[in-house]
Design a protein around this motif. Structure first.
Motif, PDB file in Angstrom:
ATOM      1  N   GLU A  71      39.041  44.706  28.884  1.00  0.00           N
ATOM      2  CA  GLU A  71      37.958  44.027  28.167  1.00  0.00           C
ATOM      3  C   GLU A  71      36.583  44.250  28.786  1.00  0.00           C
ATOM      4  O   GLU A  71      35.571  43.776  28.253  1.00  0.00           O
ATOM      5  CB  GLU A  71      38.248  42.524  28.082  1.00  0.00           C
ATOM      6  CG  GLU A  71      39.553  42.211  27.337  1.00  0.00           C
ATOM      7  CD  GLU A  71      39.817  40.726  27.226  1.00  0.00           C
ATOM      8  OE1 GLU A  71      38.883  39.931  27.515  1.00  0.00           O
ATOM      9  OE2 GLU A  71      40.933  40.347  26.839  1.00  0.00           O
ATOM     10  N   GLY A  72      36.522  44.963  29.913  1.00  0.00           N
ATOM     11  CA  GLY A  72      35.234  45.278  30.517  1.00  0.00           C
ATOM     12  C   GLY A  72      34.578  44.136  31.252  1.00  0.00           C
ATOM     13  O   GLY A  72      33.366  44.153  31.494  1.00  0.00           O
ATOM     14  N   THR A  73      35.347  43.118  31.635  1.00  0.00           N
ATOM     15  CA  THR A  73      34.779  41.999  32.387  1.00  0.00           C
ATOM     16  C   THR A  73      34.590  42.403  33.848  1.00  0.00           C
ATOM     17  O   THR A  73      35.171  43.382  34.329  1.00  0.00           O
ATOM     18  CB  THR A  73      35.693  40.775  32.309  1.00  0.00           C
ATOM     19  OG1 THR A  73      36.993  41.132  32.834  1.00  0.00           O
ATOM     20  CG2 THR A  73      35.857  40.314  30.871  1.00  0.00           C
ATOM     21  N   SER A  74      33.774  41.657  34.570  1.00  0.00           N
ATOM     22  CA  SER A  74      33.536  41.948  35.983  1.00  0.00           C
ATOM     23  C   SER A  74      34.532  41.196  36.853  1.00  0.00           C
ATOM     24  O   SER A  74      35.137  40.210  36.425  1.00  0.00           O
ATOM     25  CB  SER A  74      32.106  41.553  36.366  1.00  0.00           C
ATOM     26  OG  SER A  74      31.898  40.167  36.130  1.00  0.00           O
ATOM     27  N   LEU A  75      34.685  41.692  38.082  1.00  0.00           N
ATOM     28  CA  LEU A  75      35.584  41.054  39.051  1.00  0.00           C
ATOM     29  C   LEU A  75      34.774  40.189  40.005  1.00  0.00           C
ATOM     30  O   LEU A  75      33.721  40.612  40.499  1.00  0.00           O
ATOM     31  CB  LEU A  75      36.338  42.116  39.855  1.00  0.00           C
ATOM     32  CG  LEU A  75      37.386  42.951  39.105  1.00  0.00           C
ATOM     33  CD1 LEU A  75      37.893  44.062  40.009  1.00  0.00           C
ATOM     34  CD2 LEU A  75      38.534  42.079  38.642  1.00  0.00           C
ATOM     35  N   ASP A  76      35.244  38.991  40.284  1.00  0.00           N
ATOM     36  CA  ASP A  76      34.559  38.178  41.287  1.00  0.00           C
ATOM     37  C   ASP A  76      34.890  38.702  42.676  1.00  0.00           C
ATOM     38  O   ASP A  76      35.838  39.455  42.877  1.00  0.00           O
ATOM     39  CB  ASP A  76      34.921  36.695  41.141  1.00  0.00           C
ATOM     40  CG  ASP A  76      36.409  36.442  41.337  1.00  0.00           C
ATOM     41  OD1 ASP A  76      36.944  36.797  42.403  1.00  0.00           O
ATOM     42  OD2 ASP A  76      37.044  35.893  40.408  1.00  0.00           O
ATOM     43  N   ILE A  77      34.105  38.295  43.662  1.00  0.00           N
ATOM     44  CA  ILE A  77      34.209  38.863  45.004  1.00  0.00           C
ATOM     45  C   ILE A  77      35.543  38.526  45.660  1.00  0.00           C
ATOM     46  O   ILE A  77      36.099  39.331  46.420  1.00  0.00           O
ATOM     47  CB  ILE A  77      33.032  38.403  45.893  1.00  0.00           C
ATOM     48  CG1 ILE A  77      33.018  39.198  47.225  1.00  0.00           C
ATOM     49  CG2 ILE A  77      33.095  36.909  46.137  1.00  0.00           C
ATOM     50  CD1 ILE A  77      32.841  40.685  47.047  1.00  0.00           C
ATOM     51  N   SER A  78      36.113  37.358  45.354  1.00  0.00           N
ATOM     52  CA  SER A  78      37.391  37.000  45.970  1.00  0.00           C
ATOM     53  C   SER A  78      38.505  37.913  45.470  1.00  0.00           C
ATOM     54  O   SER A  78      39.375  38.339  46.250  1.00  0.00           O
ATOM     55  CB  SER A  78      37.737  35.526  45.677  1.00  0.00           C
ATOM     56  OG  SER A  78      37.882  35.315  44.279  1.00  0.00           O
TER      57      SER A  78
END
Length: 695
Positions: A39-46
């Motif tokens: 879906e092209g969402t971003s990944l959080d840092i954790s």
């Protein structure tokens, strides 16, 4: 005894693939990565930190000590900057660390990569960013993380970024079309690619004795050997033991890296071979083809061989291409270029076919630029590759379908009938209903198009960026029209018929090598951009710039930058070849033939004193001496013309084509005659018969 190979265990063993991620990540992090990809969402840092830690542990277990962001700058090859996992732990000890920040972003020095003016020389900073849709892999002790590459100001400086953009755009427009056909299940349409790779293998010791091969990748001189490919016995012939050992090593190395190397065989020319992978998505295919080219060279070195990827390393025998097999597939498993078994499926197939035909016709000039290189100019149209004129081969059966739609005539199959799109079921069109037509630049091969023009050393990204974007443009136009139609079936039929009618000039099923076709192509108004110097200006034609800017693939600055890079590369390649030729003539060839002529004269003089016939020595010495003097003058002209090369990039490109290449051809002709006349023990380099038949 050789250990038994367990291929399923070997394949992908050096790749941090989806199975490994599922096994080593928490379900939450795996799910977040999966959503990011689909879906092209971003990944959080954790999540990034957890993925990085899992990657590091996996890589260290397999002996890796470093990591690198692996990217594809506009050099056409890959780039790497390696950092070790080590971090000081106090007391003179270290620990192995790798963070999510290091995974997601890097800052390599961008100052020495081609930019085409997108940054000033002093603006050295560039950024790499992880492409989570490409799996990381281990190569030579380093964890390689596929990334995009951009400038400090955000301009794309690589080949992966626009490829990903083009894949997203063609998916978006294709989904609009599928929705019109009632398909609400497909969530993504993916450009699919299979890049066949041709190459030559020659003995390393002989290679090292050819300055032209070392400097330019091709032989600048070489008389035709007594035997070349005339016997047609090499193509698909039995593979020689030394080559078979190389191919086995190559396959196993590629399999471990997750590259699905499927087919291997001898090609037409002596010492020429081909490797073909399985079909996959365009992003993975282009990444893997870059790996294939790198691994081919490294594996060859282990076997005392050299892998040549130049398009035309030897004049007089076939050159090498990279046949790009392209189609569109849905995430539900359907190939959109495969004829179906229902009226709706066939209507959809014909609409996508019409879009492709229209796109190739309207943007034939730009497609030609995507394969325009100094090396490929020696190959195109030379009896082993398509001509420089773009055309589409459909095969007799599909062409008859198109003709029947254009003319509203009966299509002849088991029964005669007039086809009406969206109502009639087409006769069963066999998947292998066409031959491969080696002379066609763009051949329909049953469920895909084979783009045969790309050269063997070319990055596969450029042609596929163009195909994706062109297809997106045509599908957008079709969707805009059909979404407003009151009667979808009637509008669909009219649209397909109109498109086939207006763009049938690009369809040609005959012999592309025939001079009559070139005359016919000119009559049809098709482009015949014979050289890179002729083709590259089309890169910045207003309609082509508009196409890529409109769909968000490039900014105008990025298009113009790539044009500048291609122009400069062409002039640089030709000037390097010219300098190498001058150097070889002056320091290798002229001294060698002079010694031979002097020895002939000395022998003739000795024979004359003994009243022994010496016609061979006298006549050969005269012939060698005359051509030697001609060559000396040709070399002087070549060196002088090289010094007069214009400073401007576009002027230099034209000058290289119009002045330096003819100079080089004239000098080569003299050298090749001298090679024939000169005794082999005097000739300063291995000749074709040694190079082509040594392995």
């Amino acid at each position: 005894m050789e250990a038994k190979l367990h291929l399923p265990e070997l394949f992908g063993s050096q790749v941090f693939n989806e199975w490994t991620m599922k096994e080593r990540l928490s379900s939450a992090s795996y799910g977040a990565w999966k959503t990011c990809v689909t879906e092209g969402t971003s990944l959080d840092i954790s999540t990034a930190n957890e993925i990085a830690e899992a990657m590091k542990h996996w890589a260290v277990e397999r002996g890796a000590t470093h990591f690198t962001h692996w990217f594809q700058p506009m050099t056409g090859v890959t780039a790497e900057k390696h950092d070790s996992f080590i971090t000081p732990a106090g007391g003179g000890r270290i620990i192995m660390e790798f963070s999510g920040k290091e995974l997601v972003r890097g800052e390599p020095d961008a100052s020495s990569f081609p930019s085409g003016g997108l940054r000033a020389t002093f603006e050295a900073r560039g950024y790499t960013a992880w492409d989570p849709t490409s799996f990381a892999f281990i190569k030579e002790g380093s964890l390689c993380i596929p990334t995009i590459f951009c400038s400090y100001s955000g301009h794309a400086l690589d080949k992966k970024t626009p490829l990903l953009r083009s894949m997203d755009e063609v998916s978006r427009q294709a989904l609009r079309i599928l929705r019109l056909f009632g398909d609400h299940d497909t969530r993504r349409v993916t450009a699919q690619v299979g890049a066949e790779q041709e190459y030559f293998l020659i003995d390393k010791d002989l290679y090292n004795r050819r300055k032209d091969l070392r400097m330019t990748g091709r032989t600048l001189f070489g008389a035709k050997p007594p035997r070349g490919q005339e016997l047609e016995d090499h193509y698909f012939g039995a593979i020689k033991p030394r080559v078979a050992a190389y191919m086995k090593d190559l396959d196993e190395t590629l399999w471990a890296l997750g590259v699905p190397s499927k087919t291997k065989h001898n090609e037409v020319a002596p010492s020429q071979h081909e490797m073909a992978p399985l079909y996959t998505d365009a992003n993975t295919a282009c990444d893997q083809n870059q790996l294939v080219m790198e691994v081919m060279k490294k594996v060859a070195d282990r076997h005392g061989l050299v892998c040549l990827l130049h398009e035309k390393p030897f004049a007089g025998v076939n050159g090498s291409g990279k046949h790009d097999n392209w189609s569109l597939g849905t995430d539900t498993g359907r190939n959109l270029f495969k004829p179906g078994s229902t009226p709706s499926q066939n209507a959809r197939f014909l609409l996508f076919l019409a879009a492709f035909i229209k796109g190739v016709d309207e943007y034939q000039d730009f497609l030609r630029t995507t394969v325009a290189t100094a090396g490929n100019d020696h190959r195109l149209g030379a009896q082993e590759a398509p001509p420089a004129v773009l055309s589409i081969f459909l095969g007799d059966e599909l062409n008859a379908v198109v003709e029947s739609i254009i003319h509203d005539t009966h299509y002849t199959d088991a029964e005669k009938k007039m086809l009406k799109i969206g109502v009639d079921v087409l006769p069963a069109i066999r998947q292998d209903n066409t031959d491969r037509n080696r002379t066609s630049p763009m051949a329909f091969t049953g469920n895909k198009f084979e783009f045969r023009m790309p050269g063997s050393s070319l990055s596969a990204s450029g042609p596929n960026i163009a195909l994706n974007t062109i297809m997106a443009e045509e599908l957008e136009q079709f969707a805009n029209h059909l979404e407003q139609a009151e009667d979808f079936q009637s509008a669909l039929h009219s649209l397909v018929k109109k498109t086939f009618t207006e763009h049938q000039r690009i369809i040609f099923n005959g012999n592309g090598y025939d001079d009559a076709w070139l005359q016919e192509a000119e009559r049809r108004g098709l482009c015949n951009l014979k050289s890179t110097a002729d083709a590259l200006p089309a890169y910045i034609a207003p309609k082509n710039i508009h196409l890529f800017v409109k769909h968000g693939i490039y900014t105008e600055a990025e298009v113009r930058a790539r044009y500048e890079i291609h122009v400069e590369n062409y002039a640089t390649v030709v000037s390097i070849e010219t300098k190498t030729m001058v150097d070889m003539i002056r320091h290798d060839i002229l001294p060698a033939v002079s010694r031979y002529a002097a020895d002939l004269c000395a022998r003739a003089d000795s024979k004359k004193r003994l009243d022994v016939p010496c016609a061979y020595e006298v006549n050969t010495a005269k012939g060698v001496a005359k051509i030697t003097d001609d060559l000396m003058e040709q070399c002087r002209v070549l060196a002088s013309d090289l010094e007069d090369m214009p400073a401007g990039a576009e002027e230099a490109m034209r000058y290289c084509h119009d002045t330096l290449l003819p100079d080089m051809a004239e000098a080569r002709e003299s050298v090749d005659v001298l090679e024939i006349l000169t005794a082999s023990e005097y000739w300063p380099m291995p000749v074709y018969s040694q190079l082509l038949f040594s392995v």
